[in-house]
Design a protein around this motif. Structure first.
Motif, mmCIF file in Angstrom:
data_model
loop_
_atom_site.group_PDB
_atom_site.id
_atom_site.type_symbol
_atom_site.label_atom_id
_atom_site.label_comp_id
_atom_site.label_asym_id
_atom_site.label_seq_id
_atom_site.Cartn_x
_atom_site.Cartn_y
_atom_site.Cartn_z
ATOM 1 N N MET A 1 0.830 -1.173 0.000
ATOM 2 C CA MET A 1 0.000 0.000 0.000
ATOM 3 C C MET A 1 0.880 1.243 0.000
ATOM 4 S SD MET A 1 -2.477 1.659 2.754
ATOM 5 C CE MET A 1 -3.841 0.927 3.147
ATOM 6 N N LYS A 2 0.582 2.184 -0.845
ATOM 7 C CA LYS A 2 1.389 3.393 -0.994
ATOM 8 C C LYS A 2 0.803 4.516 -0.131
ATOM 9 C CE LYS A 2 2.961 6.562 -4.500
ATOM 10 N NZ LYS A 2 2.210 7.665 -5.001
ATOM 11 N N PRO A 3 1.672 5.245 0.597
ATOM 12 C CA PRO A 3 1.159 6.350 1.396
ATOM 13 C C PRO A 3 0.531 7.414 0.500
ATOM 14 C CG PRO A 3 3.493 5.958 1.851
ATOM 15 C CD PRO A 3 3.110 5.096 0.694
ATOM 16 N N ASP A 4 -0.438 8.128 1.048
ATOM 17 C CA ASP A 4 -1.034 9.199 0.253
ATOM 18 C C ASP A 4 -0.141 10.434 0.295
ATOM 19 O OD1 ASP A 4 -1.524 10.540 2.656
ATOM 20 O OD2 ASP A 4 -3.580 9.823 2.788
ATOM 21 N N ASP A 5 -0.430 11.371 -0.579
ATOM 22 C CA ASP A 5 0.408 12.564 -0.704
ATOM 23 C C ASP A 5 0.486 13.366 0.590
ATOM 24 O OD1 ASP A 5 1.069 11.957 -3.295
ATOM 25 O OD2 ASP A 5 -0.483 13.218 -4.181
ATOM 26 N N SER A 6 -0.580 13.340 1.395
ATOM 27 C CA SER A 6 -0.549 14.111 2.641
ATOM 28 C C SER A 6 0.487 13.536 3.604
ATOM 29 C CB SER A 6 -1.930 14.157 3.292
ATOM 30 O OG SER A 6 -2.300 12.891 3.780
ATOM 31 N N LEU A 7 0.673 12.221 3.594
ATOM 32 C CA LEU A 7 1.685 11.612 4.448
ATOM 33 C C LEU A 7 3.087 11.969 3.963
ATOM 34 C CD1 LEU A 7 1.989 9.956 6.956
ATOM 35 C CD2 LEU A 7 1.680 7.886 5.602
ATOM 36 N N PHE A 8 3.288 11.963 2.655
ATOM 37 C CA PHE A 8 4.573 12.418 2.109
ATOM 38 C C PHE A 8 4.846 13.863 2.533
ATOM 39 C CE2 PHE A 8 4.222 9.418 -1.806
ATOM 40 C CZ PHE A 8 4.805 8.388 -1.104
ATOM 41 N N GLN A 9 3.821 14.695 2.477
ATOM 42 C CA GLN A 9 3.978 16.107 2.851
ATOM 43 C C GLN A 9 4.294 16.248 4.336
ATOM 44 O OE1 GLN A 9 4.093 18.709 0.589
ATOM 45 N NE2 GLN A 9 4.991 19.640 2.408
ATOM 46 N N GLN A 10 3.682 15.403 5.167
ATOM 47 C CA GLN A 10 3.979 15.450 6.601
ATOM 48 C C GLN A 10 5.444 15.118 6.864
ATOM 49 O OE1 GLN A 10 1.126 13.428 9.273
ATOM 50 N NE2 GLN A 10 -0.259 13.401 7.502
ATOM 51 N N VAL A 11 5.981 14.156 6.122
ATOM 52 C CA VAL A 11 7.396 13.810 6.278
ATOM 53 C C VAL A 11 8.260 14.991 5.830
ATOM 54 C CG1 VAL A 11 9.260 12.305 5.463
ATOM 55 C CG2 VAL A 11 7.052 11.318 6.123
ATOM 56 N N GLN A 12 7.930 15.578 4.691
ATOM 57 C CA GLN A 12 8.681 16.757 4.205
ATOM 58 C C GLN A 12 8.657 17.869 5.260
ATOM 59 O OE1 GLN A 12 10.400 17.252 1.387
ATOM 60 N NE2 GLN A 12 9.593 15.907 -0.170
ATOM 61 N N ASN A 13 7.478 18.125 5.830
ATOM 62 C CA ASN A 13 7.342 19.168 6.843
ATOM 63 C C ASN A 13 8.176 18.845 8.081
ATOM 64 O OD1 ASN A 13 5.541 20.433 5.120
ATOM 65 N ND2 ASN A 13 3.726 19.808 6.265
ATOM 66 N N ARG A 14 8.180 17.571 8.473
ATOM 67 C CA ARG A 14 8.950 17.176 9.656
ATOM 68 C C ARG A 14 10.446 17.321 9.397
ATOM 69 N NH1 ARG A 14 9.973 17.410 14.687
ATOM 70 N NH2 ARG A 14 10.410 15.453 15.754
ATOM 71 N N VAL A 15 10.892 17.011 8.193
ATOM 72 C CA VAL A 15 12.299 17.224 7.839
ATOM 73 C C VAL A 15 12.639 18.702 8.007
ATOM 74 C CG1 VAL A 15 13.964 17.225 5.929
ATOM 75 C CG2 VAL A 15 12.519 15.222 6.306
ATOM 76 N N SER A 16 11.785 19.579 7.507
ATOM 77 C CA SER A 16 12.014 21.031 7.627
ATOM 78 C C SER A 16 12.044 21.467 9.086
ATOM 79 C CB SER A 16 10.932 21.803 6.876
ATOM 80 O OG SER A 16 10.981 21.504 5.501
ATOM 81 N N GLU A 17 11.119 20.941 9.895
ATOM 82 C CA GLU A 17 11.099 21.268 11.326
ATOM 83 C C GLU A 17 12.393 20.843 12.010
ATOM 84 O OE1 GLU A 17 7.731 19.193 12.930
ATOM 85 O OE2 GLU A 17 6.284 20.415 11.821
ATOM 86 N N CYS A 18 12.849 19.654 11.705
ATOM 87 C CA CYS A 18 14.076 19.147 12.320
ATOM 88 C C CYS A 18 15.282 19.990 11.917
ATOM 89 C CB CYS A 18 14.302 17.682 11.946
ATOM 90 S SG CYS A 18 13.128 16.543 12.710
ATOM 91 N N LEU A 19 15.338 20.368 10.658
ATOM 92 C CA LEU A 19 16.449 21.223 10.213
ATOM 93 C C LEU A 19 16.394 22.579 10.894
ATOM 94 C CD1 LEU A 19 16.707 20.390 6.413
ATOM 95 C CD2 LEU A 19 18.346 19.818 8.213
ATOM 96 N N ALA A 20 15.191 23.125 11.076
ATOM 97 C CA ALA A 20 15.048 24.417 11.767
ATOM 98 C C ALA A 20 15.521 24.305 13.214
ATOM 99 C CB ALA A 20 13.598 24.890 11.699
ATOM 100 N N LEU A 21 15.188 23.205 13.879
ATOM 101 C CA LEU A 21 15.678 22.992 15.247
ATOM 102 C C LEU A 21 17.203 22.941 15.267
ATOM 103 C CD1 LEU A 21 13.212 20.237 16.543
ATOM 104 C CD2 LEU A 21 13.454 22.547 17.466
ATOM 105 N N ALA A 22 17.785 22.228 14.317
ATOM 106 C CA ALA A 22 19.242 22.114 14.246
ATOM 107 C C ALA A 22 19.883 23.462 13.947
ATOM 108 C CB ALA A 22 19.639 21.080 13.190
ATOM 109 N N GLU A 23 19.250 24.250 13.090
ATOM 110 C CA GLU A 23 19.779 25.584 12.781
ATOM 111 C C GLU A 23 19.783 26.466 14.019
ATOM 112 O OE1 GLU A 23 17.396 26.895 9.463
ATOM 113 O OE2 GLU A 23 18.578 25.730 8.025
ATOM 114 N N ARG A 24 18.682 26.439 14.778
ATOM 115 C CA ARG A 24 18.626 27.254 16.009
ATOM 116 C C ARG A 24 19.665 26.794 17.020
ATOM 117 N NH1 ARG A 24 13.107 27.182 14.899
ATOM 118 N NH2 ARG A 24 12.593 25.529 16.371
#
Length: 170
Positions: A1-24
């Motif tokens: 079963m393939k994840p839907d696009d919203s799940l892919f977007q949630q992963v992308q968003n979480r990657v961005s959040e993690c990078l922002a935490l690391a930047e701070r």
């Protein structure tokens, strides 16, 4: 079963959040990595350092979205952050452990605890004292006569446990 696009977007968003935490935390800026959903097998995710790329397993993601967002994504982002800060070091060494604990507030575990039977079947073998689970690769080597395994506890050879036959009801 393939994840839907919203799940892919949630992963992308979480990657961005993690990078922002690391930047701070570090005061450094990190370019967003390429995020792919093409990881296969038992591996939940992987960081390709030189390519600045993250790969996630879409089958495991679908069944374990919460674990991915809370632990798997930060785990892989931490590898990229460590590479950017220190270059090539031990993959789960003290630098990576520090990023996991200090930046993401997570226990620095090196392996996930997801059920992988859907993506990597296991085969039961018995030695007399316990049941052992062999991977498909090891099972095939036994079938081809290339290897024989024995129990580390009792020393007896491992014998394949045949799946019970289903009887037809008439």
């Amino acid at each position: 079963m393939k994840p839907d696009d919203s799940l892919f977007q949630q992963v992308q968003n979480r990657v961005s959040e993690c990078l922002a935490l690391a930047e701070r935390h570090t005061g450094r800026r990190f370019d967003p990595p390429l995020v792919c959903f093409n990881q296969r097998g038992r591996i939940a995710g992987s960081a390709w350092l030189e390519q600045w790329e993250l790969r996630f397993n879409p089958v495991l993601l679908t069944d374990n979205a919460h674990d991915f967002l809370s632990e798997i994504v930060p785990h892989e982002v931490a590898h990229l952050v460590v590479f950017a800060l220190y270059g090539k070091v031990k993959p789960h060494g003290r630098e990576w452990q520090a990023i996991m604990a200090e930046v993401f507030g997570l226990e620095p575990r090196t392996r996930h605890r997801l059920n992988t039977e859907k993506v990597a079947p296991v085969f039961s073998y018995d030695c007399g004292c316990r049941i052992h689970k062999l991977s498909l690769r090891r099972h095939n080597k036994v079938l081809r006569g290339q290897l024989r395994y024995q129990c580390l506890h009792c020393g007896q050879p491992l014998i394949r446990v045949k799946a019970p036959h289903k009887r037809k009801t008439t």
